[in-house]
Design a protein around this motif. Structure first.
Motif, PDB file in Angstrom:
ATOM      1  N   ARG A  13       1.040  -0.953  -0.075  1.00 54.88           N
ATOM      2  CA  ARG A  13      -0.016  -0.020   0.181  1.00 54.88           C
ATOM      3  C   ARG A  13       0.424   1.029  -0.003  1.00 54.88           C
ATOM      4  O   ARG A  13       2.101   1.176   0.398  1.00 54.88           O
ATOM      5  N   LYS A  14       0.364   1.917  -0.366  1.00 56.85           N
ATOM      6  CA  LYS A  14       1.249   3.488  -0.425  1.00 56.85           C
ATOM      7  C   LYS A  14       0.294   4.787  -0.039  1.00 56.85           C
ATOM      8  O   LYS A  14      -1.116   4.943   0.277  1.00 56.85           O
ATOM      9  N   SER A  17      -0.823   9.451  -1.269  1.00 52.32           N
ATOM     10  CA  SER A  17      -1.459   8.854  -1.834  1.00 52.32           C
ATOM     11  C   SER A  17      -1.611   7.417  -2.069  1.00 52.32           C
ATOM     12  O   SER A  17      -2.979   7.107  -2.231  1.00 52.32           O
ATOM     13  N   PHE A  18      -0.808   6.602  -1.893  1.00 53.73           N
ATOM     14  CA  PHE A  18      -0.434   5.925  -1.893  1.00 53.73           C
ATOM     15  C   PHE A  18       0.167   4.578  -0.706  1.00 53.73           C
ATOM     16  O   PHE A  18       1.522   5.446  -0.343  1.00 53.73           O
ATOM     17  N   HIS A 136       3.582  15.101  -3.171  1.00 52.38           N
ATOM     18  CA  HIS A 136       2.582  15.542  -3.867  1.00 52.38           C
ATOM     19  C   HIS A 136       2.008  17.434  -4.111  1.00 52.38           C
ATOM     20  O   HIS A 136       1.874  17.568  -3.077  1.00 52.38           O
ATOM     21  N   ILE A 142      -0.765  11.906  -8.905  1.00 55.11           N
ATOM     22  CA  ILE A 142      -1.901  10.912  -8.810  1.00 55.11           C
ATOM     23  C   ILE A 142      -1.668   9.574  -9.923  1.00 55.11           C
ATOM     24  O   ILE A 142      -1.740   8.576 -10.167  1.00 55.11           O
ATOM     25  N   THR A 149       3.021   2.052  -8.402  1.00 56.13           N
ATOM     26  CA  THR A 149       3.202   2.085  -7.932  1.00 56.13           C
ATOM     27  C   THR A 149       2.870   0.239  -8.331  1.00 56.13           C
ATOM     28  O   THR A 149       2.170  -0.443  -9.041  1.00 56.13           O
ATOM     29  N   THR A 153      -1.769  -2.255  -4.738  1.00 61.74           N
ATOM     30  CA  THR A 153      -1.739  -1.759  -3.706  1.00 61.74           C
ATOM     31  C   THR A 153      -2.634  -0.779  -3.935  1.00 61.74           C
ATOM     32  O   THR A 153      -3.608  -0.742  -4.309  1.00 61.74           O
ATOM     33  N   GLY A 155      -4.770   3.265  -1.728  1.00 60.94           N
ATOM     34  CA  GLY A 155      -4.390   4.818  -1.592  1.00 60.94           C
ATOM     35  C   GLY A 155      -5.173   4.915  -1.276  1.00 60.94           C
ATOM     36  O   GLY A 155      -6.031   4.293   0.211  1.00 60.94           O
ATOM     37  N   TYR A 171     -13.081   3.653  -6.677  1.00 60.23           N
ATOM     38  CA  TYR A 171     -11.990   3.559  -5.794  1.00 60.23           C
ATOM     39  C   TYR A 171     -12.909   2.823  -4.515  1.00 60.23           C
ATOM     40  O   TYR A 171     -11.797   2.352  -4.189  1.00 60.23           O
ATOM     41  N   HIS A 176      -9.841   0.944  -1.922  1.00 59.13           N
ATOM     42  CA  HIS A 176      -8.886   1.645  -1.298  1.00 59.13           C
ATOM     43  C   HIS A 176      -9.580   2.124   0.266  1.00 59.13           C
ATOM     44  O   HIS A 176     -10.873   2.163   0.587  1.00 59.13           O
TER      45      HIS A 176
END
Length: 281
Positions: A13-14, A17-18, A136, A142, A149, A153, A155, A171, A176
């Protein structure tokens, strides 16, 4: 929830953003100083200074055409993957994977439409199972993160993203994460420290991703995309297996300093005490 459970759920995961989680190789200790050579700094400054901004009507018209193409293309791929996600509702892991495939396809397609020259460095760290964080400063960030990624992953975004037509629903279907930003100050602080808490629970390394030039290519609040050159650089993983909860501020400051060293002057984050820093570390 125990560490293993969190590690399993937060695989690859990030943050901002992620972010992503998993084992890594060739890591560096948190106390290791990451420096930028004089040539590297001069190269970044040279890339920025060599770019000439053009606000003539022809470049603006081309920019609008590209933005419309991006919107139409994104709606098309979003609709296709939304259907796939609905079919996969009983299988959350498959939805995460399909969300990543959607991001890879859509993100790369959007960057191709925009046409900015892109240089990617440090790709040997691009497939680590780790916590990925990035600065960012532009909507383009994005698109790049969707594309670059690793599979697995997810976000983090404001909870209101669910109201974005098609994209917001996709999403959520992709599993996410969303945060409540009704209290902006609290949200900023939680994002600053979020990657540290994740690292403490999973003991996974952190891979900083440095995005440069995006603030020139597509400025926040603008609808003019400029052909500025972009660079994405993966830095060596930072080990977190010996991190302790009583040093959270030290770890946040350390990662902040990493970005200060690797970003050009025009993109460097503000001081940790300033809430404006939230978008850059």
């Amino acid at each position: 929830m125990d560490s293993d459970g969190v590690s399993s759920f937060l695989r690859n995961r990030k943050l901002e953003s992620f972010f992503s989680a998993g084992p890594a190789q060739d890591s560096v200790e948190p106390s290791t100083k990451i420096t930028v050579s004089k040539n590297e700094s001069e190269s970044k400054m040279g890339a920025e200074s060599s770019y000439v901004d053009d606000d003539g009507w022809i470049p603006v018209l081309i920019s609008w055409v590209r933005i419309v193409m991006c919107f139409v293309s994104m709606m098309f791929t979003t609709f296709i993957w939304a259907v796939i996600m609905v079919v996969l509702i009983p299988w959350p892991c498959q939805r995460i994977k399909q969300g990543n495939i959607y991001g890879h396809v859509t993100g790369r397609m959007l960057m191709w439409i925009l046409g900015n020259p892109i240089k990617i460095e440090g790709t040997e760290y691009a497939n680590e199972r780790a916590i990925y964080i990035s600065n960012h400063a532009s909507p383009i960030d994005i698109f790049l993160m969707m594309w670059l990624t690793p599979t697995g992953t997810v976000g983090i975004a404001k909870k209101e993203i669910i109201w974005y037509p098609l994209f917001g629903q996709l999403y959520v279907l992709a599993s996410h994460l969303r945060i409540d930003r009704s209290n902006p100050t609290a949200a900023v602080e939680s994002m600053k420290e979020g990657f540290v808490h994740l690292a403490l629970q999973t003991r996974r390394p952190i891979v900083p991703m440095v995005l440069t030039g995006t603030h020139l290519a597509w400025r926040k609040g603008s609808l003019h995309v400029r052909p500025a050159p972009l660079t994405v650089k993966y830095l060596p993983p930072i080990r977190t297996d010996d991190w302790t909860a009583d040093r959270i501020d030290d770890y946040v400051r350390m990662v902040h300093d990493v970005y200060v060293k690797h970003l050009p002057e025009s993109q460097r984050p503000l001081g940790l005490g300033n809430s404006g820093n939230s978008s850059n570390s």
